[in-house]
Design a protein around this motif. Structure first.
Motif, PDB file in Angstrom:
ATOM      1  N   GLU A   2       0.821  -1.205   0.000  1.00 12.79           N
ATOM      2  CA  GLU A   2       0.000   0.000   0.000  1.00 12.79           C
ATOM      3  C   GLU A   2       0.858   1.261   0.000  1.00 12.79           C
ATOM      4  OE1 GLU A   2      -2.780  -0.059   3.177  1.00 12.79           O
ATOM      5  OE2 GLU A   2      -3.839  -1.852   2.453  1.00 12.79           O
ATOM      6  N   GLU A   3       2.099   1.161   0.491  1.00 11.50           N
ATOM      7  CA  GLU A   3       2.979   2.323   0.573  1.00 11.50           C
ATOM      8  C   GLU A   3       3.668   2.659  -0.750  1.00 11.50           C
ATOM      9  OE1 GLU A   3       3.245  -0.312   2.773  1.00 11.50           O
ATOM     10  OE2 GLU A   3       1.945   0.697   4.234  1.00 11.50           O
ATOM     11  N   PHE A   4       3.618   1.736  -1.707  1.00 10.80           N
ATOM     12  CA  PHE A   4       4.376   1.896  -2.940  1.00 10.80           C
ATOM     13  C   PHE A   4       4.045   3.184  -3.700  1.00 10.80           C
ATOM     14  CE2 PHE A   4       5.469  -0.036  -7.328  1.00 10.80           C
ATOM     15  CZ  PHE A   4       6.782   0.395  -7.235  1.00 10.80           C
ATOM     16  N   PRO A   5       2.767   3.534  -3.894  1.00  6.02           N
ATOM     17  CA  PRO A   5       2.475   4.782  -4.617  1.00  6.02           C
ATOM     18  C   PRO A   5       3.140   6.000  -3.990  1.00  6.02           C
ATOM     19  CG  PRO A   5       0.505   3.444  -4.477  1.00  6.02           C
ATOM     20  CD  PRO A   5       1.527   2.778  -3.603  1.00  6.02           C
ATOM     21  N   LYS A   6       3.076   6.122  -2.664  1.00 12.97           N
ATOM     22  CA  LYS A   6       3.701   7.273  -2.012  1.00 12.97           C
ATOM     23  C   LYS A   6       5.217   7.231  -2.144  1.00 12.97           C
ATOM     24  CE  LYS A   6       3.889   9.943   2.267  1.00 12.97           C
ATOM     25  NZ  LYS A   6       5.330  10.189   2.127  1.00 12.97           N
ATOM     26  N   THR A   7       5.796   6.042  -2.053  1.00 14.68           N
ATOM     27  CA  THR A   7       7.241   5.905  -2.225  1.00 14.68           C
ATOM     28  C   THR A   7       7.673   6.466  -3.573  1.00 14.68           C
ATOM     29  OG1 THR A   7       7.360   3.940  -0.811  1.00 14.68           O
ATOM     30  CG2 THR A   7       9.150   4.260  -2.385  1.00 14.68           C
ATOM     31  N   LEU A   8       6.931   6.119  -4.616  1.00 18.26           N
ATOM     32  CA  LEU A   8       7.253   6.617  -5.957  1.00 18.26           C
ATOM     33  C   LEU A   8       6.997   8.116  -6.072  1.00 18.26           C
ATOM     34  CD1 LEU A   8       5.777   3.766  -8.199  1.00 18.26           C
ATOM     35  CD2 LEU A   8       8.190   4.177  -7.644  1.00 18.26           C
ATOM     36  N   ALA A   9       5.881   8.580  -5.520  1.00 14.90           N
ATOM     37  CA  ALA A   9       5.519   9.991  -5.636  1.00 14.90           C
ATOM     38  C   ALA A   9       6.504  10.901  -4.915  1.00 14.90           C
ATOM     39  CB  ALA A   9       4.106  10.212  -5.092  1.00 14.90           C
ATOM     40  N   ASP A  10       7.194  10.370  -3.929  1.00 14.08           N
ATOM     41  CA  ASP A  10       8.215  11.156  -3.234  1.00 14.08           C
ATOM     42  C   ASP A  10       9.452  11.370  -4.098  1.00 14.08           C
ATOM     43  OD1 ASP A  10       6.685  11.450  -0.984  1.00 14.08           O
ATOM     44  OD2 ASP A  10       7.630   9.816   0.132  1.00 14.08           O
ATOM     45  N   ILE A  11       9.547  10.620  -5.198  1.00 12.38           N
ATOM     46  CA  ILE A  11      10.727  10.697  -6.060  1.00 12.38           C
ATOM     47  C   ILE A  11      10.407  11.276  -7.424  1.00 12.38           C
ATOM     48  CG2 ILE A  11      12.516   9.331  -7.222  1.00 12.38           C
ATOM     49  CD1 ILE A  11      12.278   7.293  -4.936  1.00 12.38           C
ATOM     50  N   VAL A  12       9.337  10.800  -8.030  1.00 12.62           N
ATOM     51  CA  VAL A  12       9.074  11.106  -9.437  1.00 12.62           C
ATOM     52  C   VAL A  12       7.644  11.605  -9.617  1.00 12.62           C
ATOM     53  CG1 VAL A  12       8.273   8.791 -10.089  1.00 12.62           C
ATOM     54  CG2 VAL A  12       9.495  10.165 -11.756  1.00 12.62           C
ATOM     55  N   ASP A  13       7.396  12.385 -10.671  1.00  8.62           N
ATOM     56  CA  ASP A  13       6.049  12.906 -10.908  1.00  8.62           C
ATOM     57  C   ASP A  13       5.388  12.280 -12.129  1.00  8.62           C
ATOM     58  OD1 ASP A  13       7.407  14.023 -13.004  1.00  8.62           O
ATOM     59  OD2 ASP A  13       7.062  16.118 -12.416  1.00  8.62           O
ATOM     60  N   ARG A  14       5.936  11.148 -12.561  1.00  5.36           N
ATOM     61  CA  ARG A  14       5.388  10.466 -13.735  1.00  5.36           C
ATOM     62  C   ARG A  14       5.609   8.968 -13.596  1.00  5.36           C
ATOM     63  NH1 ARG A  14       5.532  11.494 -20.023  1.00  5.36           N
ATOM     64  NH2 ARG A  14       5.997   9.400 -20.811  1.00  5.36           N
ATOM     65  N   VAL A  15       4.524   8.188 -13.795  1.00  3.42           N
ATOM     66  CA  VAL A  15       4.636   6.736 -13.746  1.00  3.42           C
ATOM     67  C   VAL A  15       3.949   6.141 -14.966  1.00  3.42           C
ATOM     68  CG1 VAL A  15       4.826   6.531 -11.231  1.00  3.42           C
ATOM     69  CG2 VAL A  15       2.569   6.573 -12.298  1.00  3.42           C
ATOM     70  N   CYS A  16       4.488   5.042 -15.430  1.00  5.88           N
ATOM     71  CA  CYS A  16       3.894   4.308 -16.546  1.00  5.88           C
ATOM     72  C   CYS A  16       3.474   2.931 -16.043  1.00  5.88           C
ATOM     73  CB  CYS A  16       4.889   4.167 -17.689  1.00  5.88           C
ATOM     74  SG  CYS A  16       4.313   3.107 -19.036  1.00  5.88           S
ATOM     75  N   VAL A  17       2.224   2.581 -16.278  1.00  3.13           N
ATOM     76  CA  VAL A  17       1.688   1.292 -15.855  1.00  3.13           C
ATOM     77  C   VAL A  17       1.514   0.402 -17.079  1.00  3.13           C
ATOM     78  CG1 VAL A  17      -0.236   0.099 -14.742  1.00  3.13           C
ATOM     79  CG2 VAL A  17       0.486   2.355 -13.915  1.00  3.13           C
ATOM     80  N   ASP A  18       2.170  -0.736 -17.062  1.00  2.00           N
ATOM     81  CA  ASP A  18       2.071  -1.672 -18.171  1.00  2.00           C
ATOM     82  C   ASP A  18       1.806  -3.062 -17.601  1.00  2.00           C
ATOM     83  OD1 ASP A  18       2.017  -2.372 -20.814  1.00  2.00           O
ATOM     84  OD2 ASP A  18       4.187  -2.521 -21.046  1.00  2.00           O
ATOM     85  N   ASP A  19       1.089  -3.884 -18.339  1.00  2.80           N
ATOM     86  CA  ASP A  19       0.801  -5.226 -17.848  1.00  2.80           C
ATOM     87  C   ASP A  19       1.129  -6.275 -18.908  1.00  2.80           C
ATOM     88  OD1 ASP A  19      -1.247  -5.159 -19.697  1.00  2.80           O
ATOM     89  OD2 ASP A  19      -2.864  -5.027 -18.233  1.00  2.80           O
ATOM     90  N   TYR A  20       0.882  -7.522 -18.557  1.00  3.63           N
ATOM     91  CA  TYR A  20       1.226  -8.615 -19.465  1.00  3.63           C
ATOM     92  C   TYR A  20       0.345  -8.644 -20.707  1.00  3.63           C
ATOM     93  CZ  TYR A  20       3.489 -10.447 -15.237  1.00  3.63           C
ATOM     94  OH  TYR A  20       4.258 -10.618 -14.117  1.00  3.63           O
TER      95      TYR A  20
END
Length: 272
Positions: free
Chosen positions: A195-213
């Motif tokens: 559950e903490e992962f989104p905040k961990t990323l947001a503390d570093i970067v302002d852009r994320v790409c979500v890709d799946d199989y």
């Protein structure tokens, strides 16, 4: 694991693109093969791996003389028009062999001289920070994408045991951002995370790409099915993380820390 390293002269180094990489004129792969050997890697089901009588992850071809080849090919490519480059589509440009071989850095040195209109650098290796000096000379026409599929080391070790630790990737991404370089975190493919992962990323970067199989393996998920990845999820009791609608659930979780315009889906997250 013993890795066979072979040096080969490439017939060409810039390859025309299409399909998932639509939007790029060329792909650029400093190596063939990848020792990270991620269990879900779509390249395992491509001819470069299928026709090789060696297990994926046990061999790497070093493209000797790649920089000279690139210098010649860039001139020809630029005369034809826009040049947008994806590095790399079927290998990691910063896998361990790069420390000694230096092919990726040599290619970047050429690109600093013969600037493309855009360069996308995709990796999961903290070694990428070594070349910040060159990235800065391409600052207005580059994006660095760091694959960070999860924040759980137990999951990372289950699916990608030979890949760099998550903490090291997060530190590398932070350093890149601190230098003012355009960058993103790529959850590609999505693996189970906390559950903490989104905040961990947001503390570093302002852009994320979500890709799946199902959108990212180039075959609607068929390549991944043949790799038996579904069974890996069953073995750890996480079947709910595998399916064509998982990316929607992930986006909802990311919205707790990111605005909608900061979350890009699959192909749009990799476009120039």
């Amino acid at each position: 694991m013993n890795v066979q390293i072979t040096h080969k002269e490439p017939k060409r180094i810039l390859n025309p693109t299409g399909g998932f990489l639509q939007g790029y004129t060329h792909s650029l792969n400093p190596y063939a093969g990848c020792v990270y050997a991620c269990s879900y890697c779509y390249v395992r089901r491509m001819p470069i791996a299928l026709f090789r009588k060696q297990e994926w992850g046990t061999w790497v071809d070093v493209k000797q003389g790649a920089a000279d080849r690139l210098r010649a090919e860039m001139g020809a490519a630029r005369r034809k028009g826009t040049v947008t480059i994806f590095m790399s589509s079927s290998t990691d440009p910063y896998q361990p062999v790069e420390v000694q071989a230096g092919i990726t850095r040599a290619l970047l040195e050429v690109l600093v001289e013969e600037k493309p209109d855009f360069l996308f650098v995709q990796t999961r290796s903290p070694l990428v920070t070594r070349d910040i000096d060159l990235f800065l000379r391409l600052k207005d026409r580059i994006r660095i994408s760091m694959t960070i599929e999860t924040d759980l080391e137990t999951i990372r070790k289950r699916f990608t045991p030979a890949a760099p630790p998550i903490a090291a990737r997060l530190r590398a991404l932070r350093r890149i951002i601190e230098h003012g370089l355009p960058a993103q975190a790529a959850l590609a493919p999505v693996l189970p995370f906390s559950e903490e992962f989104p905040k961990t990323l947001a503390d570093i970067v302002d852009r994320v790409c979500v890709d799946d199989y199902f959108t990212g393996d180039g075959s609607g998920g068929r390549r991944t099915e043949k790799l038996g990845i579904r069974q890996r999820y069953k073995e750890v009791g996480l079947e709910e993380w595998y399916g064509p609608d998982v990316h929607q659930k992930v986006v909802e979780r990311l919205r707790a820390a990111f605005a909608d315009h900061q979350i890009l889906l699959s192909q749009e997250g990799f476009l120039p």
